[in-house]
Design a protein around this motif. Structure first.
Motif, PDB file in Angstrom:
ATOM      1  N   ALA A  53      -2.158  -4.875   8.473  1.00 45.35           N
ATOM      2  CA  ALA A  53      -2.817  -5.049   7.179  1.00 45.35           C
ATOM      3  C   ALA A  53      -4.014  -5.971   7.371  1.00 45.35           C
ATOM      4  CB  ALA A  53      -1.855  -5.670   6.159  1.00 45.35           C
ATOM      5  N   PRO A  54      -4.995  -5.888   6.471  1.00 40.82           N
ATOM      6  CA  PRO A  54      -6.069  -6.892   6.503  1.00 40.82           C
ATOM      7  C   PRO A  54      -5.468  -8.283   6.274  1.00 40.82           C
ATOM      8  CG  PRO A  54      -6.659  -5.034   5.100  1.00 40.82           C
ATOM      9  CD  PRO A  54      -5.200  -4.876   5.433  1.00 40.82           C
ATOM     10  N   HIS A 108      -8.343  -3.392  11.237  1.00 35.45           N
ATOM     11  CA  HIS A 108      -8.103  -4.387  10.202  1.00 35.45           C
ATOM     12  C   HIS A 108      -8.740  -5.715  10.607  1.00 35.45           C
ATOM     13  CE1 HIS A 108      -5.616  -1.891   7.756  1.00 35.45           C
ATOM     14  NE2 HIS A 108      -4.673  -1.741   8.676  1.00 35.45           N
ATOM     15  N   SER A 109      -9.468  -6.328   9.706  1.00 34.49           N
ATOM     16  CA  SER A 109     -10.168  -7.568  10.018  1.00 34.49           C
ATOM     17  C   SER A 109      -9.325  -8.783   9.659  1.00 34.49           C
ATOM     18  CB  SER A 109     -11.495  -7.631   9.259  1.00 34.49           C
ATOM     19  OG  SER A 109     -11.265  -7.610   7.859  1.00 34.49           O
ATOM     20  N   ALA A 134      -2.568  -8.333   3.257  1.00 27.45           N
ATOM     21  CA  ALA A 134      -2.733  -7.441   2.103  1.00 27.45           C
ATOM     22  C   ALA A 134      -2.485  -8.191   0.796  1.00 27.45           C
ATOM     23  CB  ALA A 134      -1.807  -6.246   2.223  1.00 27.45           C
ATOM     24  N   ARG A 162      -9.168  -9.086  15.082  1.00 29.00           N
ATOM     25  CA  ARG A 162      -8.704  -7.827  14.483  1.00 29.00           C
ATOM     26  C   ARG A 162      -7.190  -7.772  14.573  1.00 29.00           C
ATOM     27  NH1 ARG A 162     -12.135  -5.310  18.072  1.00 29.00           N
ATOM     28  NH2 ARG A 162     -10.426  -3.991  18.809  1.00 29.00           N
ATOM     29  N   GLY A 174      -3.577  -5.281  13.817  1.00 32.55           N
ATOM     30  CA  GLY A 174      -2.886  -4.066  13.398  1.00 32.55           C
ATOM     31  C   GLY A 174      -1.569  -3.986  14.126  1.00 32.55           C
ATOM     32  N   SER A 213      -6.857  -1.139  16.316  1.00 28.87           N
ATOM     33  CA  SER A 213      -6.822  -1.430  14.885  1.00 28.87           C
ATOM     34  C   SER A 213      -8.170  -1.929  14.408  1.00 28.87           C
ATOM     35  CB  SER A 213      -5.764  -2.499  14.594  1.00 28.87           C
ATOM     36  OG  SER A 213      -5.912  -2.990  13.278  1.00 28.87           O
TER      37      SER A 213
END
Length: 403
Positions: free
Chosen positions: A394-395, A323-324, A368, A339, A341, A321
């Protein structure tokens, strides 16, 4: 002469609780090689000749050396090959690892590499303590090695710098060797370790000086005194040694110059919730990820990451993933994993955080832009803070609102 295989299914770098815990699980279904630069496997607990270890792993109270030996014995019984006095000098895609031993330089190809190299304490130089450079200034790990492994007494009346859990371990080690600390120094207004550990210096007759810093260490061949600044002004403490404790840093020098991403905040690797590094053929676990947790916590983390590695070997681990995870609040020091995800059962089920100063407030997790959870915190530096991972990829923002 050390005989190392040219290839294996899983190569584990580091024979401490995290590495051995993971290796023991992985050996049920894979060929596992553990390498360590020390002469004896077991990690930091080998040096800790005191309680408490082993309750989580062996359901009994153990001293550090006994605990370390039990971890090694369990791993060997499971079929893990352990090679000591092996230095890892290079990490490459593949994954391929370059090592040196008494047999020379060689490379080992693996399907998966787990890095579990642990931590080290910050040195006097890293703490910017001035003065002269006499002998008798050592970290807790060196003290424990001298006392428990070598039977030496490096000084008789030292000053202890720091009030983390390891600082109280230093008092225990001193008492074992007949050493009587003359002071414990803490720069903050309160001890870092939680109550009741903070009562230990008083119980053992060690004066505790809060809101105090060491300005200089003086002495020619050996430490003779320290100059400290505190609420009452500047004073001199006569002493023959300084034990520099805590302020741990991940032992992540292997990442310097490698292709793996390193996190500036923790000093360790960037990982996702499965324990994967930026190259998904490399995983990381234990105190390499952040400074610092207990041996039992590190062991459990290795155990959990082993499940991710087993899935990776079977080709069933979800894709990496990107996403940060973002921190909002200047008191937040770092977060692990960096990270996120989430898909399926992850090794890390909660974010781990620390603050850089005493803080009270509300900590919330937003995925998010939607708040998933929040907790009230009242914490000091180096204390464990955890919050749950959101259920969907999601971030993520972790937000601290101070009160």
């Amino acid at each position: 002469m050390t005989t190392l295989p040219q290839e294996t299914d899983v190569l584990v770098i580091g024979a401490g609780p995290a590495g051995l815990g993971a290796a023991t699980i992985l050996a049920k279904s894979a060929r596992v090689l553990v390498v360590d630069r020390e002469s004896t496997a077991g990690g930091i607990p080998r040096h800790c000749g005191h309680y408490p270890f082993g309750l989580r792993e062996f359901r009994r109270l153990m001293k550090g050396p006994d605990y370390a030996r039990a971890l090694v014995a369990r791993a060997v019984e499971a079929g893990v090959q352990i090679a000591t006095r092996v230095n890892v000098v290079g990490l490459e895609p593949g994954p391929r690892v370059t090592v040196t031993s008494d047999a020379g330089v060689t490379t080992i190809d693996a399907k998966i590499v787990l890095i579990a190299t642990g931590v080290r304490e910050s040195s006097r130089a890293q703490r910017l303590i001035g003065g002269e450079k006499p002998g008798g200034i050592i970290p807790t790990g060196a003290l424990q090695s001298m006392v428990y492994l070598e039977g030496r007494r490096p000084f008789r009346r030292p000053v202890i710098l720091g009030t983390e859990l390891v600082s109280f371990s230093a008092i225990m080690t001193c008492r074992h060797a007949g050493i009587k600390p003359v002071a414990m120094i803490e720069q903050n207004a309160q001890p870092t370790a939680r109550w009741p550990a903070a009562l230990y210096p008083q119980i053992k007759g060690v004066p505790l000086y809060l809101s105090t810093t060491i300005r200089a260490i003086e002495g020619r061949e050996r430490v003779e005194r320290v100059v400290v600044d505190g609420p009452a002004g500047t004073r001199v403490i006569e002493t023959d040694g300084v034990i520099v404790t805590g302020m741990f840093r991940p032992e992540a020098t292997l990442f310097d110059g490698s292709h793996l991403e390193k996190d500036r905040a923790t000093g360790g690797p960037v990982i996702d919730a499965f324990g994967r590094c930026s190259d998904p053929a490399y995983f990381a676990a234990g105190n390499l990820l952040r400074p610092v947790e207990t041996a039992g916590w590190s062991w459990a983390e290795g155990f959990a990451v082993a499940r991710s590695i087993t899935a990776a070997l079977a080709g069933s681990l979800p894709q990496d993933s990107q996403h940060s995870v973002t921190l909002k609040g200047d008191a937040l020091s770092w977060v692990v994993p960096q990270r996120f995800g989430r898909v399926g059962e992850t090794a890390h089920r909660r974010f781990q955080l620390r603050v850089n100063r005493p803080v009270k407030g509300r900590l919330s997790v937003r995925a998010a832009g939607v708040e998933y959870s929040s907790i009230r915190i009242d914490s000091r530096p180096e204390r464990r803070i955890t919050v749950p991972l959101p259920p969907h990829a999601a971030p993520v923002e972790i937000v601290l609102e101070e009160t």
